[in-house]
Design an enzyme around this catalytic site. Structure first.
Site, mmCIF file in Angstrom:
data_model
loop_
_atom_site.group_PDB
_atom_site.id
_atom_site.type_symbol
_atom_site.label_atom_id
_atom_site.label_comp_id
_atom_site.label_asym_id
_atom_site.label_seq_id
_atom_site.Cartn_x
_atom_site.Cartn_y
_atom_site.Cartn_z
ATOM 1 N N ASN A 1 4.153 3.251 6.722
ATOM 2 C CA ASN A 1 2.729 3.172 6.375
ATOM 3 C C ASN A 1 1.855 3.989 7.324
ATOM 4 O O ASN A 1 1.196 4.940 6.935
ATOM 5 C CB ASN A 1 2.254 1.715 6.406
ATOM 6 C CG ASN A 1 2.862 0.866 5.300
ATOM 7 O OD1 ASN A 1 3.152 1.372 4.222
ATOM 8 N ND2 ASN A 1 3.055 -0.410 5.553
ATOM 9 N N HIS B 1 -1.015 -15.376 -6.952
ATOM 10 C CA HIS B 1 -1.566 -14.298 -6.112
ATOM 11 C C HIS B 1 -1.222 -14.516 -4.632
ATOM 12 O O HIS B 1 -1.402 -15.627 -4.118
ATOM 13 C CB HIS B 1 -3.088 -14.275 -6.304
ATOM 14 C CG HIS B 1 -3.780 -13.295 -5.426
ATOM 15 N ND1 HIS B 1 -3.552 -11.941 -5.509
ATOM 16 C CD2 HIS B 1 -4.691 -13.467 -4.433
ATOM 17 C CE1 HIS B 1 -4.285 -11.324 -4.602
ATOM 18 N NE2 HIS B 1 -4.984 -12.227 -3.935
ATOM 19 N N GLN C 1 -2.641 -9.727 3.129
ATOM 20 C CA GLN C 1 -2.312 -9.985 4.550
ATOM 21 C C GLN C 1 -2.697 -8.814 5.444
ATOM 22 O O GLN C 1 -3.059 -9.022 6.617
ATOM 23 C CB GLN C 1 -0.836 -10.380 4.714
ATOM 24 C CG GLN C 1 0.173 -9.243 4.713
ATOM 25 C CD GLN C 1 0.424 -8.678 3.315
ATOM 26 O OE1 GLN C 1 -0.040 -9.220 2.314
ATOM 27 N NE2 GLN C 1 1.160 -7.583 3.226
HETATM 28 O O1 0FX Z 1 3.840 -7.812 -5.468
HETATM 29 P P1 0FX Z 1 3.100 -7.602 -4.195
HETATM 30 O O2 0FX Z 1 3.418 -8.570 -3.136
HETATM 31 O O3 0FX Z 1 1.520 -7.703 -4.432
HETATM 32 C C1 0FX Z 1 0.686 -6.652 -4.894
HETATM 33 C C2 0FX Z 1 -0.762 -6.980 -4.562
HETATM 34 O O4 0FX Z 1 -0.925 -7.186 -3.156
HETATM 35 C C3 0FX Z 1 -1.190 -8.216 -5.342
HETATM 36 O O5 0FX Z 1 -2.548 -8.489 -5.093
HETATM 37 C C4 0FX Z 1 -0.974 -7.995 -6.814
HETATM 38 N N1 0FX Z 1 -1.348 -9.183 -7.550
HETATM 39 C C5 0FX Z 1 0.495 -7.627 -7.071
HETATM 40 C C6 0FX Z 1 0.738 -7.287 -8.502
HETATM 41 O O6 0FX Z 1 0.852 -6.461 -6.276
HETATM 42 O O7 0FX Z 1 3.267 -6.104 -3.731
HETATM 43 P P2 0FX Z 1 4.551 -5.256 -3.390
HETATM 44 O O8 0FX Z 1 5.791 -5.992 -3.745
HETATM 45 O O9 0FX Z 1 4.350 -3.884 -3.941
HETATM 46 O O10 0FX Z 1 4.484 -5.128 -1.803
HETATM 47 C C7 0FX Z 1 4.741 -6.233 -0.978
HETATM 48 C C8 0FX Z 1 4.229 -5.950 0.410
HETATM 49 O O11 0FX Z 1 4.917 -4.822 0.937
HETATM 50 C C9 0FX Z 1 2.749 -5.595 0.472
HETATM 51 O O12 0FX Z 1 1.931 -6.745 0.622
HETATM 52 C C10 0FX Z 1 2.667 -4.688 1.680
HETATM 53 C C11 0FX Z 1 4.061 -4.072 1.763
HETATM 54 N N2 0FX Z 1 4.071 -2.666 1.346
HETATM 55 C C12 0FX Z 1 4.389 -2.301 0.087
HETATM 56 C C13 0FX Z 1 4.389 -0.980 -0.265
HETATM 57 C C14 0FX Z 1 4.751 -0.539 -1.684
HETATM 58 C C15 0FX Z 1 3.719 -1.733 2.305
HETATM 59 O O13 0FX Z 1 3.419 -2.085 3.463
HETATM 60 N N3 0FX Z 1 3.711 -0.407 1.955
HETATM 61 C C16 0FX Z 1 4.040 0.005 0.713
HETATM 62 O O14 0FX Z 1 4.024 1.238 0.440
#
Ligand code: 0FX
Length: 250
Positions: free
Chosen positions: A226, A98, A111
């Site tokens: 965002n 996580h 974060q």
């Molecule tokens: O895979 P992941 O880093 O993590 C998320 C959850 O935060 C986590 O608690 C959960 N266990 C996991 C399955 O999903 O998320 P990500 O790869 O979709 O996004 C990474 C980062 O990118 C995120 O922390 C914030 C940023 N992001 C992502 C998206 C899709 C944004 O700022 N805006 C967005 O629309």
């Protein structure tokens, strides 16, 4: 008891690549066990992709939990976007990697919320129980949140810590020799809706500069769009992203 048949479910290419790299550097560990890798059925970027010796198979955990519960003795969620059904969690050992410091800011994008609520950020590997990011902790470490961080820069530090924790703990986890501690409380939990509720900036809201900067940097995570406000004249969204630079280390 060592685990022998392991399923890793992930929707995050970086964590998945690092996990497989790690296995490639531990040939004994890899040869003694069966590993399979899966992702969300809609994950077009990952499904059927080949990483080293493994093909990432699409998997619907909700419909297939019975068969995977029978086939594997350990299931690892490495940023898997699907919630594990209670029946699965209660029938086979499930472990989660996580990107947050449990139990603070469990759930969505830790974060972002750590920047806003000034609570601890880090990475955690824990056993999965019936609640989100909640089970007994195998290992966790704090990462610093700097006043110059955006969501992206803090997230990069968290991911590096996740990889470090995987490196340090994978052997013990696969051998089943790890120890656990209880999280010190329930902490707090954030949803995707909580994140989406932050995105529109009300131009008439009165806040301090500190609150405004925190909100904007918590929403800055390129290439994602965002944060925005609505232009009162055109009624169109105007996207906001901030960059910050610290003199630290100069
Ligand atoms: O895979 P992941 O880093 O993590 C998320 C959850 O935060 C986590 O608690 C959960 N266990 C996991 C399955 O999903 O998320 P990500 O790869 O979709 O996004 C990474 C980062 O990118 C995120 O922390 C914030 C940023 N992001 C992502 C998206 C899709 C944004 O700022 N805006 C967005 O629309």
């Amino acid at each position: 008891m060592p685990f022998s048949s392991i399923l890793v479910v992930s929707d995050n290419e970086i964590i998945l690549t690092e996990f497989i790299n790690l296995l490639d550097h531990m040939p004994d560990l890899k040869e003694q066990r069966t590993f399979n890798f899966a992702c969300h059925p809609d994950n077009e970027a990952l499904k059927y992709k080949q990483f080293s010796d493994y093909t990432i198979e699409p998997l619907n955990i909700k419909t297939d939990y019975k068969s995977i519960g029978e086939q594997y003795d350990l299931i690892i969620s490495a940023h898997c976007k699907q919630i594990f059904p209670v029946e699965l969690v209660n029938s086979v050992k499930c472990i989660n990697i996580h990107p947050g410091y449990n139990p603070y800011n469990r759930g969505w994008y830790p974060q972002v919320f750590a920047i806003l609520n000034h609570s601890l950020l880090g990475a955690t590997i824990h056993e999965i129980d019936e609640d989100l990011d909640h089970g007994r902790i195998i290992t966790r470490e704090i990462v610093e949140v700097k006043s110059s961080d955006t969501s992206l820069t803090a997230y990069n530090r968290v991911q590096a810590k996740e990889v470090e924790l995987m490196e340090k703990n994978l052997q013990n986890i696969l051998d089943g020799t790890y120890e656990t501690i209880m999280p010190e409380g329930e902490g707090n939990i954030n949803s995707k809706k909580d994140f989406n509720d932050l995105r529109e900036i009300n131009l008439n809201e009165r806040v301090t500069f500190k609150e405004a900067i925190d909100r904007l940097r918590a929403l800055s995570h390129p290439p994602f769009k965002n944060g925005y406000f609505i232009d009162p004249d055109t009624n169109q969204k105007v996207w906001i992203e901030v960059t910050l630079q610290s003199d630290e280390g100069k």
